[in-house]
Design a protein around this motif. Structure first.
Motif, PDB file in Angstrom:
ATOM      1  N   MET A   1      40.706  41.949  33.292  1.00  0.00           N
ATOM      2  CA  MET A   1      40.236  43.013  34.145  1.00  0.00           C
ATOM      3  C   MET A   1      38.900  43.516  33.600  1.00  0.00           C
ATOM      4  SD  MET A   1      42.070  46.723  34.891  1.00  0.00           S
ATOM      5  CE  MET A   1      43.644  45.952  34.842  1.00  0.00           C
ATOM      6  N   LYS A   2      37.971  43.767  34.499  1.00  0.00           N
ATOM      7  CA  LYS A   2      36.649  44.259  34.107  1.00  0.00           C
ATOM      8  C   LYS A   2      36.445  45.666  34.668  1.00  0.00           C
ATOM      9  CE  LYS A   2      31.787  42.977  34.141  1.00  0.00           C
ATOM     10  NZ  LYS A   2      30.855  41.897  34.487  1.00  0.00           N
ATOM     11  N   ILE A   3      36.086  46.578  33.787  1.00  0.00           N
ATOM     12  CA  ILE A   3      35.866  47.971  34.162  1.00  0.00           C
ATOM     13  C   ILE A   3      34.438  48.352  33.778  1.00  0.00           C
ATOM     14  CG2 ILE A   3      36.569  50.354  33.736  1.00  0.00           C
ATOM     15  CD1 ILE A   3      39.365  49.139  33.016  1.00  0.00           C
ATOM     16  N   LEU A   4      33.740  48.999  34.700  1.00  0.00           N
ATOM     17  CA  LEU A   4      32.373  49.436  34.413  1.00  0.00           C
ATOM     18  C   LEU A   4      32.289  50.959  34.348  1.00  0.00           C
ATOM     19  CD1 LEU A   4      30.011  47.177  36.586  1.00  0.00           C
ATOM     20  CD2 LEU A   4      30.542  46.997  34.164  1.00  0.00           C
ATOM     21  N   ALA A   5      31.620  51.449  33.314  1.00  0.00           N
ATOM     22  CA  ALA A   5      31.273  52.865  33.187  1.00  0.00           C
ATOM     23  C   ALA A   5      29.810  52.961  33.596  1.00  0.00           C
ATOM     24  CB  ALA A   5      31.461  53.328  31.753  1.00  0.00           C
ATOM     25  N   VAL A   6      29.525  53.737  34.626  1.00  0.00           N
ATOM     26  CA  VAL A   6      28.196  53.725  35.238  1.00  0.00           C
ATOM     27  C   VAL A   6      27.518  55.089  35.172  1.00  0.00           C
ATOM     28  CG1 VAL A   6      26.936  53.187  37.370  1.00  0.00           C
ATOM     29  CG2 VAL A   6      29.072  51.979  36.862  1.00  0.00           C
ATOM     30  N   CYS A   7      26.235  55.082  34.776  1.00  0.00           N
ATOM     31  CA  CYS A   7      25.406  56.281  34.876  1.00  0.00           C
ATOM     32  C   CYS A   7      24.026  55.856  35.385  1.00  0.00           C
ATOM     33  CB  CYS A   7      25.321  57.047  33.557  1.00  0.00           C
ATOM     34  SG  CYS A   7      24.346  56.266  32.263  1.00  0.00           S
ATOM     35  N   LEU A  17      31.316  57.632  28.347  1.00  0.00           N
ATOM     36  CA  LEU A  17      32.431  57.318  29.234  1.00  0.00           C
ATOM     37  C   LEU A  17      33.104  56.007  28.815  1.00  0.00           C
ATOM     38  CD1 LEU A  17      34.177  57.878  31.685  1.00  0.00           C
ATOM     39  CD2 LEU A  17      32.361  56.937  33.125  1.00  0.00           C
ATOM     40  N   LYS A  18      32.324  55.024  28.423  1.00  0.00           N
ATOM     41  CA  LYS A  18      32.865  53.745  27.954  1.00  0.00           C
ATOM     42  C   LYS A  18      33.773  53.961  26.741  1.00  0.00           C
ATOM     43  CE  LYS A  18      31.640  49.369  25.707  1.00  0.00           C
ATOM     44  NZ  LYS A  18      32.856  49.369  24.892  1.00  0.00           N
ATOM     45  N   PHE A  51      33.845  53.473  37.102  1.00  0.00           N
ATOM     46  CA  PHE A  51      34.018  54.885  36.762  1.00  0.00           C
ATOM     47  C   PHE A  51      32.628  55.477  36.599  1.00  0.00           C
ATOM     48  CE2 PHE A  51      37.989  52.942  35.851  1.00  0.00           C
ATOM     49  CZ  PHE A  51      38.954  53.928  35.984  1.00  0.00           C
ATOM     50  N   THR A  52      32.390  56.618  37.255  1.00  0.00           N
ATOM     51  CA  THR A  52      31.049  57.204  37.240  1.00  0.00           C
ATOM     52  C   THR A  52      31.127  58.706  37.494  1.00  0.00           C
ATOM     53  OG1 THR A  52      28.800  56.905  38.094  1.00  0.00           O
ATOM     54  CG2 THR A  52      30.589  56.813  39.712  1.00  0.00           C
ATOM     55  N   SER A  53      29.976  59.337  37.598  1.00  0.00           N
ATOM     56  CA  SER A  53      29.917  60.776  37.880  1.00  0.00           C
ATOM     57  C   SER A  53      30.137  61.034  39.369  1.00  0.00           C
ATOM     58  CB  SER A  53      28.554  61.333  37.475  1.00  0.00           C
ATOM     59  OG  SER A  53      27.554  60.770  38.312  1.00  0.00           O
ATOM     60  N   SER A  54      30.488  62.256  39.695  1.00  0.00           N
ATOM     61  CA  SER A  54      30.674  62.645  41.093  1.00  0.00           C
ATOM     62  C   SER A  54      29.394  62.443  41.891  1.00  0.00           C
ATOM     63  CB  SER A  54      31.102  64.113  41.180  1.00  0.00           C
ATOM     64  OG  SER A  54      32.299  64.307  40.474  1.00  0.00           O
ATOM     65  N   GLU A  55      28.254  62.678  41.238  1.00  0.00           N
ATOM     66  CA  GLU A  55      26.957  62.568  41.913  1.00  0.00           C
ATOM     67  C   GLU A  55      26.644  61.136  42.350  1.00  0.00           C
ATOM     68  OE1 GLU A  55      27.255  66.050  39.425  1.00  0.00           O
ATOM     69  OE2 GLU A  55      27.268  63.963  38.783  1.00  0.00           O
ATOM     70  N   LEU A  56      27.129  60.155  41.601  1.00  0.00           N
ATOM     71  CA  LEU A  56      26.822  58.758  41.914  1.00  0.00           C
ATOM     72  C   LEU A  56      27.928  58.048  42.692  1.00  0.00           C
ATOM     73  CD1 LEU A  56      25.236  57.602  38.519  1.00  0.00           C
ATOM     74  CD2 LEU A  56      24.065  58.411  40.574  1.00  0.00           C
ATOM     75  N   THR A  57      29.051  58.720  42.878  1.00  0.00           N
ATOM     76  CA  THR A  57      30.215  58.085  43.504  1.00  0.00           C
ATOM     77  C   THR A  57      29.913  57.503  44.883  1.00  0.00           C
ATOM     78  OG1 THR A  57      31.752  59.473  42.269  1.00  0.00           O
ATOM     79  CG2 THR A  57      32.608  58.441  44.258  1.00  0.00           C
ATOM     80  N   PRO A  70      35.472  58.898  40.327  1.00  0.00           N
ATOM     81  CA  PRO A  70      34.593  59.903  39.722  1.00  0.00           C
ATOM     82  C   PRO A  70      35.244  60.573  38.521  1.00  0.00           C
ATOM     83  CG  PRO A  70      35.597  60.792  41.704  1.00  0.00           C
ATOM     84  CD  PRO A  70      36.055  59.352  41.594  1.00  0.00           C
ATOM     85  N   VAL A  71      34.417  60.856  37.520  1.00  0.00           N
ATOM     86  CA  VAL A  71      34.867  61.556  36.313  1.00  0.00           C
ATOM     87  C   VAL A  71      33.888  62.696  36.054  1.00  0.00           C
ATOM     88  CG1 VAL A  71      35.290  61.361  33.839  1.00  0.00           C
ATOM     89  CG2 VAL A  71      35.881  59.452  35.340  1.00  0.00           C
ATOM     90  N   LYS A  72      34.417  63.916  35.902  1.00  0.00           N
ATOM     91  CA  LYS A  72      33.545  65.068  35.640  1.00  0.00           C
ATOM     92  C   LYS A  72      33.227  65.214  34.160  1.00  0.00           C
ATOM     93  CE  LYS A  72      34.758  67.759  39.652  1.00  0.00           C
ATOM     94  NZ  LYS A  72      35.721  68.626  40.263  1.00  0.00           N
ATOM     95  N   LYS A  73      34.257  65.104  33.323  1.00  0.00           N
ATOM     96  CA  LYS A  73      34.070  65.300  31.877  1.00  0.00           C
ATOM     97  C   LYS A  73      34.319  63.970  31.170  1.00  0.00           C
ATOM     98  CE  LYS A  73      35.756  69.986  32.316  1.00  0.00           C
ATOM     99  NZ  LYS A  73      36.966  70.787  32.174  1.00  0.00           N
ATOM    100  N   TYR A  74      33.258  63.297  30.811  1.00  0.00           N
ATOM    101  CA  TYR A  74      33.339  61.953  30.230  1.00  0.00           C
ATOM    102  C   TYR A  74      34.112  61.887  28.921  1.00  0.00           C
ATOM    103  CZ  TYR A  74      29.787  60.319  33.562  1.00  0.00           C
ATOM    104  OH  TYR A  74      29.095  59.963  34.692  1.00  0.00           O
TER     105      TYR A  74
END
Length: 93
Positions: A1-7, A17-18, A51-57, A70-74
């Motif tokens: 499984m591949k998961i990306l933490a994005v900013c 976040l990673k 997984f990313t911020s609410s702003e980029l979702t 979305p994640v608010k508090k990384y």
């Protein structure tokens, strides 16, 4: 499984976040690779979950096929774990 933490730039907040995602993956005993990246690269990268911020979702959801969470508090392991569990539950339905 591949998961990306994005900013936005793939350096600061996505790395934080990673690190939190790595802890959650280990705690839940999931076989997954977690990578951090910038928004542009994430749009061109296939992953099982983003997984990313609410702003980029919204922008990310409109550009990728996988689910975006979305994640608010990384650094909040409980919040990240909750989103990871949501992903796992949706994946198993």
């Amino acid at each position: 499984m591949k998961i990306l933490a994005v900013c936005g730039f793939g350096v600061g907040s996505s790395m934080v976040l990673k690190m939190t995602l790595d802890k959650v993956v280990k705690e839940l005993d999931i076989k997954a690779t977690v990578e951090n990246t910038d928004l542009s690269t994430a749009k061109a990268t296939t992953a099982d979950a983003y997984f990313t911020s609410s702003e980029l979702t919204n922008e990310l959801q409109n550009s990728v096929k996988g689910p975006v969470f979305p994640v608010k508090k990384y650094m909040d392991k409980n919040e990240v774990k909750s989103q990871m569990e949501k992903f796992l539950n949706e994946r198993n339905e």
